[in-house]
Design a protein around this motif. Structure first.
Motif, PDB file in Angstrom:
ATOM      1  N   ASP A  62       0.826  -1.203   0.000  1.00 17.58           N
ATOM      2  CA  ASP A  62       0.000   0.000   0.000  1.00 17.58           C
ATOM      3  C   ASP A  62       0.860   1.253   0.000  1.00 17.58           C
ATOM      4  O   ASP A  62       0.607   2.197  -0.757  1.00 17.58           O
ATOM      5  CB  ASP A  62      -0.933   0.026   1.212  1.00 17.58           C
ATOM      6  CG  ASP A  62      -2.020  -1.036   1.143  1.00 17.58           C
ATOM      7  OD1 ASP A  62      -2.233  -1.604   0.051  1.00 17.58           O
ATOM      8  OD2 ASP A  62      -2.645  -1.296   2.190  1.00 17.58           O
ATOM      9  N   THR A  63       1.877   1.269   0.839  1.00 16.71           N
ATOM     10  CA  THR A  63       2.758   2.435   0.925  1.00 16.71           C
ATOM     11  C   THR A  63       3.501   2.649  -0.381  1.00 16.71           C
ATOM     12  O   THR A  63       3.605   3.781  -0.857  1.00 16.71           O
ATOM     13  CB  THR A  63       3.756   2.263   2.085  1.00 16.71           C
ATOM     14  OG1 THR A  63       3.020   2.101   3.301  1.00 16.71           O
ATOM     15  CG2 THR A  63       4.677   3.452   2.214  1.00 16.71           C
ATOM     16  N   ALA A  64       4.002   1.583  -0.975  1.00 19.85           N
ATOM     17  CA  ALA A  64       4.708   1.705  -2.248  1.00 19.85           C
ATOM     18  C   ALA A  64       3.788   2.238  -3.343  1.00 19.85           C
ATOM     19  O   ALA A  64       4.184   3.086  -4.146  1.00 19.85           O
ATOM     20  CB  ALA A  64       5.300   0.356  -2.653  1.00 19.85           C
ATOM     21  N   ALA A  65       2.546   1.767  -3.362  1.00 14.07           N
ATOM     22  CA  ALA A  65       1.589   2.245  -4.368  1.00 14.07           C
ATOM     23  C   ALA A  65       1.270   3.724  -4.156  1.00 14.07           C
ATOM     24  O   ALA A  65       1.194   4.492  -5.122  1.00 14.07           O
ATOM     25  CB  ALA A  65       0.311   1.417  -4.307  1.00 14.07           C
ATOM     26  N   ALA A  68       4.181   5.774  -5.383  1.00 11.85           N
ATOM     27  CA  ALA A  68       4.215   5.814  -6.844  1.00 11.85           C
ATOM     28  C   ALA A  68       3.181   6.794  -7.387  1.00 11.85           C
ATOM     29  O   ALA A  68       3.460   7.567  -8.308  1.00 11.85           O
ATOM     30  CB  ALA A  68       3.979   4.421  -7.416  1.00 11.85           C
ATOM     31  N   LYS A  69       1.990   6.796  -6.797  1.00 10.98           N
ATOM     32  CA  LYS A  69       0.947   7.713  -7.250  1.00 10.98           C
ATOM     33  C   LYS A  69       1.308   9.160  -6.956  1.00 10.98           C
ATOM     34  O   LYS A  69       1.106  10.046  -7.793  1.00 10.98           O
ATOM     35  CB  LYS A  69      -0.384   7.358  -6.593  1.00 10.98           C
ATOM     36  CG  LYS A  69      -0.945   6.040  -7.083  1.00 10.98           C
ATOM     37  CD  LYS A  69      -2.162   5.613  -6.294  1.00 10.98           C
ATOM     38  CE  LYS A  69      -2.637   4.242  -6.728  1.00 10.98           C
ATOM     39  NZ  LYS A  69      -3.801   3.784  -5.959  1.00 10.98           N
ATOM     40  N   LEU A  70       1.851   9.400  -5.777  1.00 14.30           N
ATOM     41  CA  LEU A  70       2.271  10.765  -5.443  1.00 14.30           C
ATOM     42  C   LEU A  70       3.414  11.220  -6.344  1.00 14.30           C
ATOM     43  O   LEU A  70       3.443  12.373  -6.784  1.00 14.30           O
ATOM     44  CB  LEU A  70       2.689  10.851  -3.972  1.00 14.30           C
ATOM     45  CG  LEU A  70       1.564  10.728  -2.960  1.00 14.30           C
ATOM     46  CD1 LEU A  70       2.128  10.667  -1.547  1.00 14.30           C
ATOM     47  CD2 LEU A  70       0.582  11.880  -3.090  1.00 14.30           C
ATOM     48  N   ASP A  71       4.367  10.326  -6.622  1.00 13.41           N
ATOM     49  CA  ASP A  71       5.455  10.668  -7.529  1.00 13.41           C
ATOM     50  C   ASP A  71       4.921  11.011  -8.911  1.00 13.41           C
ATOM     51  O   ASP A  71       5.391  11.953  -9.561  1.00 13.41           O
ATOM     52  CB  ASP A  71       6.470   9.526  -7.619  1.00 13.41           C
ATOM     53  CG  ASP A  71       7.286   9.364  -6.352  1.00 13.41           C
ATOM     54  OD1 ASP A  71       7.237  10.267  -5.484  1.00 13.41           O
ATOM     55  OD2 ASP A  71       7.974   8.327  -6.223  1.00 13.41           O
ATOM     56  N   GLU A  72       3.931  10.269  -9.373  1.00 10.56           N
ATOM     57  CA  GLU A  72       3.324  10.554 -10.678  1.00 10.56           C
ATOM     58  C   GLU A  72       2.685  11.936 -10.686  1.00 10.56           C
ATOM     59  O   GLU A  72       2.820  12.692 -11.641  1.00 10.56           O
ATOM     60  CB  GLU A  72       2.287   9.486 -11.023  1.00 10.56           C
ATOM     61  CG  GLU A  72       1.505   9.764 -12.295  1.00 10.56           C
ATOM     62  CD  GLU A  72       2.371   9.805 -13.539  1.00 10.56           C
ATOM     63  OE1 GLU A  72       1.951  10.461 -14.519  1.00 10.56           O
ATOM     64  OE2 GLU A  72       3.451   9.202 -13.553  1.00 10.56           O
TER      65      GLU A  72
END
Length: 123
Positions: A62-65, A68-72
């Motif tokens: 969950d944290t990794a996802a 990734a979304k915030l980085d996007e």
């Protein structure tokens, strides 16, 4: 091995996996009257370790996802603010300094106002 762990965590984090663990605990508890207390203790200890592992693996995913979304979002913004991408891999002191810098910068751009009141506690 990673795929196996992720599949197992995925299975155990859903209702069928939960029911499987409940059934295993009920069966092992039913063995107590037959003098298998050590087996029951072992089984329940293993179940506790497995459940803890599932929580950690799911939390990691969950944290990794989310990262990734915030980085996007950061990368897709027109402003060049990409220096915060990958910040989760830095040392805690570096993260705290970056958060402090961003908060100071946000405060310097003007106060956010919602319903006529300042979001920073200053009216």
């Amino acid at each position: 091995m990673d795929q196996l762990l992720f599949r197992m965590a995925d299975f155990l984090s859903r209702p069928p996996g939960f029911y499987f663990l409940i059934a295993a605990m009920v069966i092992s508890t039913a063995l107590v009257p037959f003098g298998l207390t050590n087996v029951v203790t072992y089984a329940l200890s293993v179940a506790a370790i497995v459940i803890t592992s599932v929580v950690l693996i799911q939390g990691y995913r969950d944290t990794a996802a989310i990262h990734a979304k915030l980085d996007e979002i950061i990368v897709s913004m027109r402003e060049n603010r990409n220096e915060v991408v990958g910040l989760e891999h830095e040392q805690p002191e570096h993260i705290a300094a970056a958060v402090e810098r961003l908060e100071e910068e946000a405060n310097g751009r003007g106060r956010l106002v919602k319903n006529g009141k300042s979001m920073h506690g200053v009216d």
